[in-house]
Design a protein around this motif. Structure first.
Motif, PDB file in Angstrom:
ATOM      1  N   LEU A 136     -10.428   0.630   6.543  1.00 49.85           N
ATOM      2  CA  LEU A 136      -9.271  -0.271   6.602  1.00 49.85           C
ATOM      3  C   LEU A 136      -9.081  -0.834   8.004  1.00 49.85           C
ATOM      4  CD1 LEU A 136      -6.675   1.540   4.337  1.00 49.85           C
ATOM      5  CD2 LEU A 136      -7.456  -0.827   4.053  1.00 49.85           C
ATOM      6  N   VAL A 145      -6.534  -7.245   5.997  1.00 53.11           N
ATOM      7  CA  VAL A 145      -5.448  -6.302   5.732  1.00 53.11           C
ATOM      8  C   VAL A 145      -4.317  -6.655   6.690  1.00 53.11           C
ATOM      9  CG1 VAL A 145      -4.820  -3.886   6.118  1.00 53.11           C
ATOM     10  CG2 VAL A 145      -6.850  -4.421   4.775  1.00 53.11           C
ATOM     11  N   ALA A 146      -3.073  -6.500   6.215  1.00 54.69           N
ATOM     12  CA  ALA A 146      -1.920  -6.857   7.041  1.00 54.69           C
ATOM     13  C   ALA A 146      -1.982  -6.139   8.389  1.00 54.69           C
ATOM     14  CB  ALA A 146      -0.624  -6.475   6.322  1.00 54.69           C
ATOM     15  N   PRO A 147      -1.734  -6.872   9.480  1.00 54.75           N
ATOM     16  CA  PRO A 147      -1.812  -6.239  10.807  1.00 54.75           C
ATOM     17  C   PRO A 147      -0.761  -5.135  10.980  1.00 54.75           C
ATOM     18  CG  PRO A 147      -1.051  -8.535  10.968  1.00 54.75           C
ATOM     19  CD  PRO A 147      -1.465  -8.306   9.552  1.00 54.75           C
ATOM     20  N   LEU A 149       0.023  -2.980   8.667  1.00 51.26           N
ATOM     21  CA  LEU A 149      -0.196  -1.835   7.766  1.00 51.26           C
ATOM     22  C   LEU A 149      -0.390  -0.538   8.562  1.00 51.26           C
ATOM     23  CD1 LEU A 149      -0.586  -0.777   4.838  1.00 51.26           C
ATOM     24  CD2 LEU A 149      -3.042  -0.981   5.252  1.00 51.26           C
ATOM     25  N   ASP A 150       0.349   0.467   8.170  1.00 59.11           N
ATOM     26  CA  ASP A 150       0.345   1.777   8.807  1.00 59.11           C
ATOM     27  C   ASP A 150      -0.889   2.536   8.312  1.00 59.11           C
ATOM     28  OD1 ASP A 150       0.960   4.341   9.667  1.00 59.11           O
ATOM     29  OD2 ASP A 150       3.100   4.127   9.197  1.00 59.11           O
ATOM     30  N   ASP A 152      -2.265   5.269   9.083  1.00 53.46           N
ATOM     31  CA  ASP A 152      -2.143   6.714   8.860  1.00 53.46           C
ATOM     32  C   ASP A 152      -1.602   7.038   7.473  1.00 53.46           C
ATOM     33  OD1 ASP A 152      -3.107   7.267  11.374  1.00 53.46           O
ATOM     34  OD2 ASP A 152      -1.114   7.193  12.283  1.00 53.46           O
ATOM     35  N   LEU A 153      -0.939   6.076   6.863  1.00 52.54           N
ATOM     36  CA  LEU A 153      -0.370   6.277   5.526  1.00 52.54           C
ATOM     37  C   LEU A 153      -1.306   5.823   4.431  1.00 52.54           C
ATOM     38  CD1 LEU A 153       3.235   4.879   5.375  1.00 52.54           C
ATOM     39  CD2 LEU A 153       2.481   7.256   5.418  1.00 52.54           C
TER      40      LEU A 153
END
Lengths: 193, 193
Positions: A136, A145-147, A149-150, A152-153
């Motif tokens: 990811l 992918v959305a900048p 986006l976390d 770690d989750l």
């Protein structure tokens, strides 16, 4: 001579693990016991306890190593397709006896035995989460992918709905279910502005 | 007379359930047995088996009814805030002994006993999923949720990452974790166009 001894110890370890999986399939995890494994494998109980502190530890060791490599994530340049491909492989593994029911039993035991949970995370869940994170991160650099986006989750979000289906709802996780989950996760719940 | 008999039967049912929870906390679920519950409650084993076919069935019945109403979803007109409020309440319940560890043991048992899994879904998971679905449907009509969102999946998507954290990673589910999960789910993984 030393080499031969090591070979024999390895063979015995493999024999004990294989016997564990056989008996787990025959008896179910609840009735599986170290005594029964020792008897069928023709070794002393202490030989098993010396290496594995509990039935859960032995079972995890017997079950997990074989199939973990199958879950590599391809890199075709399309993050959604690549994650789908890898997840199809993971749920195919779950749907194929004996792995699925045995993995379910392992996750059940992890709720009662914290050392099983710790080993499961260290040997299986953690490495998978790391691979998803790395794939990811690459996609994020490529703008797929959305900048925000976390990362770690990400593994919890992608695999949580599958584990929900497998462990809680206890319904078969189909490719169609994965498609629906991924399309909801990529699109987001909020309406487009 | 008939009424008194019913009262007494009810009292005995409650006593058996309460004893089950007490013993589960003292011994852990693995060592809990119907024999031990019968002995401490001062009833015959058959009295218990007549009503509950297994230890898992008794445990589920003892654990679940008490707290299910706590999980109602408010309707302030802000779907994200309302889901967060309800989910905070759910994870506060999980974090508060004795419910958290006992619920974890129940979910563990559901992996070995399909009748426990079925009852869990019928009595606890299904109704929660329905409430989330209904609240989201309203929000969808009000334009607060994407019109394409697959409402049948919504509960799995929202609660999956929490169950992942609770059952697989076995880390504490904090309000902060919920905030991060919800904000990722509402925004979506794809970059904005």
């Amino acid at each position: 001579m030393a080499e031969k001894r090591t070979d024999r110890a390895l063979d015995r370890t493999e024999l004990i693990k294989q016997t564990t999986l056989e008996l787990a399939q025959e008896l179910g995890f609840t009735k599986l016991s170290i005594e029964a494994v020792a008897a069928r494998a023709g070794v002393g109980k202490h030989t098993i306890y010396r290496r594995w502190p509990s039935k859960g530890a032995l079972f995890l060791d017997a079950l997990l190593p074989a199939d973990a490599q199958a879950l590599d994530i391809p890199n075709t340049g399309d993050i959604e397709a690549d994650l789908r491909t890898q997840t199809y492989a993971a749920v195919d593994l779950l749907g194929r006896p004996p792995f699925g029911p045995l993995y379910q039993a392992l996750l059940g035991e992890a709720q009662h035995d914290p050392s099983v949970a710790a080993a499961l995370n260290e040997r299986f869940i953690g490495p998978q989460a790391q691979r998803v994170r790395a794939r990811l991160k690459l996609a994020q650099r490529q703008g797929q992918v959305a900048p925000e986006l976390d990362l770690d989750l990400a593994f919890a979000i992608l695999s949580g709905p599958l584990y929900f289906q497998f462990l809680i709802a206890q319904e078969i996780v189909t490719h169609g279910y994965i498609d629906r989950v991924f399309s909801a996760l990529f699109a987001g719940m909020r309406p487009s502005p």
